[in-house]
Design a protein around this motif. Sequence first.
Motif, short mmCIF file in Angstrom:
data_model
loop_
_atom_site.label_atom_id
_atom_site.label_comp_id
_atom_site.label_asym_id
_atom_site.label_seq_id
_atom_site.Cartn_x
_atom_site.Cartn_y
_atom_site.Cartn_z
N LEU A 379 72.42 61.10 26.03
CA LEU A 379 71.06 61.57 26.25
C LEU A 379 70.21 62.05 25.13
O LEU A 379 69.04 61.39 25.09
N VAL A 380 70.77 62.81 24.23
CA VAL A 380 70.18 63.02 23.08
C VAL A 380 69.73 61.88 22.10
O VAL A 380 68.39 61.59 21.77
N VAL A 381 70.56 60.83 22.29
CA VAL A 381 70.53 59.75 21.29
C VAL A 381 69.31 58.97 22.09
O VAL A 381 68.42 58.34 21.28
N VAL A 382 69.43 58.60 23.49
CA VAL A 382 68.25 57.90 23.93
C VAL A 382 67.00 58.36 23.95
O VAL A 382 65.93 57.80 23.40
N LEU A 383 67.18 59.65 24.07
CA LEU A 383 65.55 60.41 24.02
C LEU A 383 65.12 60.11 22.56
O LEU A 383 63.83 60.15 22.44
N MET A 384 65.99 60.35 21.58
CA MET A 384 65.51 60.23 20.15
C MET A 384 64.92 58.64 19.96
O MET A 384 63.87 58.57 19.34
N ALA A 385 65.74 57.75 20.41
CA ALA A 385 65.40 56.43 20.26
C ALA A 385 64.09 56.09 21.04
O ALA A 385 63.22 55.15 20.58
N ILE A 386 63.90 56.64 22.21
CA ILE A 386 62.63 56.43 23.10
C ILE A 386 61.32 57.06 22.46
O ILE A 386 60.21 56.45 22.22
N PHE A 387 61.33 58.38 21.74
CA PHE A 387 60.38 59.07 21.66
C PHE A 387 59.71 59.33 20.33
O PHE A 387 58.79 59.57 19.80
N ILE A 388 61.03 58.94 19.26
CA ILE A 388 60.43 58.97 17.97
C ILE A 388 60.02 57.57 17.54
O ILE A 388 60.46 56.74 17.77
N PRO A 389 58.57 57.56 17.13
CA PRO A 389 57.94 56.29 16.82
C PRO A 389 58.63 55.44 15.69
O PRO A 389 58.33 54.34 15.48
N ASP A 390 58.85 56.21 14.91
CA ASP A 390 59.40 55.62 13.32
C ASP A 390 60.70 56.58 12.90
O ASP A 390 60.20 57.47 12.28
N ILE A 391 61.80 56.18 13.09
CA ILE A 391 63.08 56.81 12.54
C ILE A 391 63.62 56.50 11.26
O ILE A 391 64.49 57.12 10.86
N ARG A 392 62.74 55.58 10.80
CA ARG A 392 63.43 55.03 9.48
C ARG A 392 63.54 56.18 8.40
O ARG A 392 64.55 56.17 7.76
N ASN A 393 62.35 56.72 8.09
CA ASN A 393 62.48 57.70 7.18
C ASN A 393 63.47 59.01 7.32
O ASN A 393 64.07 59.66 6.63
N VAL A 394 63.43 59.38 8.66
CA VAL A 394 63.97 60.56 9.02
C VAL A 394 65.64 60.31 8.80
O VAL A 394 66.27 61.23 8.34
N PHE A 395 65.93 59.23 9.36
CA PHE A 395 67.36 58.74 9.28
C PHE A 395 67.87 58.23 7.79
O PHE A 395 68.91 58.08 7.56
N GLY A 396 66.80 57.86 7.09
CA GLY A 396 66.97 57.35 5.80
C GLY A 396 67.53 58.82 4.95
O GLY A 396 68.36 58.69 4.06
N ILE A 397 66.68 60.02 5.31
CA ILE A 397 67.20 61.14 4.57
C ILE A 397 68.44 61.62 5.23
O ILE A 397 69.28 62.08 4.25
N VAL A 398 68.60 61.57 6.40
CA VAL A 398 70.16 62.03 6.71
C VAL A 398 71.19 61.02 6.23
O VAL A 398 72.37 61.60 5.92
N GLY A 399 70.93 59.84 6.30
CA GLY A 399 71.87 58.98 5.55
C GLY A 399 72.23 59.10 4.42
O GLY A 399 73.45 58.97 3.89
N SER A 400 71.34 59.29 3.46
CA SER A 400 71.54 59.76 2.08
C SER A 400 72.37 60.99 1.78
O SER A 400 72.86 61.03 0.70
N THR A 401 72.35 61.85 2.88
CA THR A 401 73.05 63.00 2.64
C THR A 401 74.47 62.78 3.33
O THR A 401 75.42 63.17 2.68
N THR A 402 74.52 62.63 4.76
CA THR A 402 75.72 62.71 5.54
C THR A 402 76.76 61.29 5.12
O THR A 402 77.71 61.63 4.96
#
Length: 457
Positions: A379-402
Amino acid sequence: MSINRNENGGFPNDGTTRHIGEDEAAPLLGNATVATRAKGAPFTACVFNLMNAIMGSGILGLAFAMANTGIVGFCILLLLVCSLAGFSIHLLLKLCDQTGINSYEDLGEKALRKPGKILVGLTILTQNIGAMSSYLFILKSELPATISSFLSPGSMVSAWYEDGRLLLILVTVCVVLPLALLPRIGFLSYTSSLSFFFMLYFMVVVIVKKFTIPCPLLQNRTLGDDLFQVSNCSASECTPKAFVISSKSAYAIPTMAFSFLCHTAILPIYCELDRPTKKRMQRVANTGLCLSFLIYLLSALFGYLTFYSRVDSELLLNYDTWAPQDVLVMTVRLTIQLTVMFTVPLIHFPARKALTTVLFDGRPFSWLVHVSVTVGILLVVVLMAIFIPDIRNVFGIVGSTTSTCLLFVFPGMFYLKISNRPLCSSEAVGAMILLVFGLIVGTLSFCVIIITWAQSS
């Protein structure tokens, strides 16, 4: 060979060191446990599951990485990251074999006590939720156009299947959720084998299109009833470069690290392997990494040799521009989306395990908890995919750390903390190099993404 076992025949989880032979052929589970244990997943099924965990949407960005590092530079970096990924898996399996621990989170607890377990669990959860959201975001963005291209190309009337959010919900409920609810990761080997052949098909299409798309690049344009071709690429740009250094080169290693990250799934796959031994699981890891390396290299090479400096950060966008309505391109887009769809349940498995470990540690298996956590994460994943218009930068930061933590930092740190090997030994030195490399790459990647993000703002 001396082995300490607990009263149930398994290896103790209290960190007691057990000594094994040099062939490292002792099983992960004790003989008494193995005798009553259901037959595990075969070798081939584990390779398919591992490759499905390794390969995902990251394959679409490797041609772009080659364009910004050069062919030789890319090959060196890809080989380096693949080798370090294999070595970090070796360290994790070595620690599991040495301590009897078969969970990434429990290794964190062994190294850093309770905070270490929570840290690893939250890192896995953050990484996998980010990856699943990005995959579902691709489905939301690309699936409507793909279906439309097959059913009603050029139609001006909108249909229900052109709503990406509706398609995303249908795919999640009808495909992703049933697969994610499966209690064992070994059950996903069938969809993982399909994903492997889809990636193989993607590689073949990229190689074939190299010889059908000429350079200078010619794009079909229409003006009224006339069809003509224009070139947006000069002949001088149709020359491959051995080395390239630019500000975009900083994205190469994080992209490769994300492309080889399978460490959250490696231990669950190890636990379900038939006749689980460190040596046997190492062969699974080496086979999966080598096949993934080959597919990555050929896809990136021929994608780069098709579009050269015009390679987009997502390779399929190039084919959409220069070869629209091409049947091979349409089918490969569909197969990539099916691969992404089948990868989400596999990534979901360690995410659910991490959250269950953090919230319900030590409790027996419960279907109520299993289903609740599965539905909650999706549910969290689907809501993020639907309502976040551009997740590239957000998850770029998450990916560079995690990603760098799970791939480089944690395996090196845990080995140095847990292993009884002297610091001057080759494996300890390798673990130290892995730790330092991960910290440097993660810090630089994070800084570059933040600076680029700030400048674009």
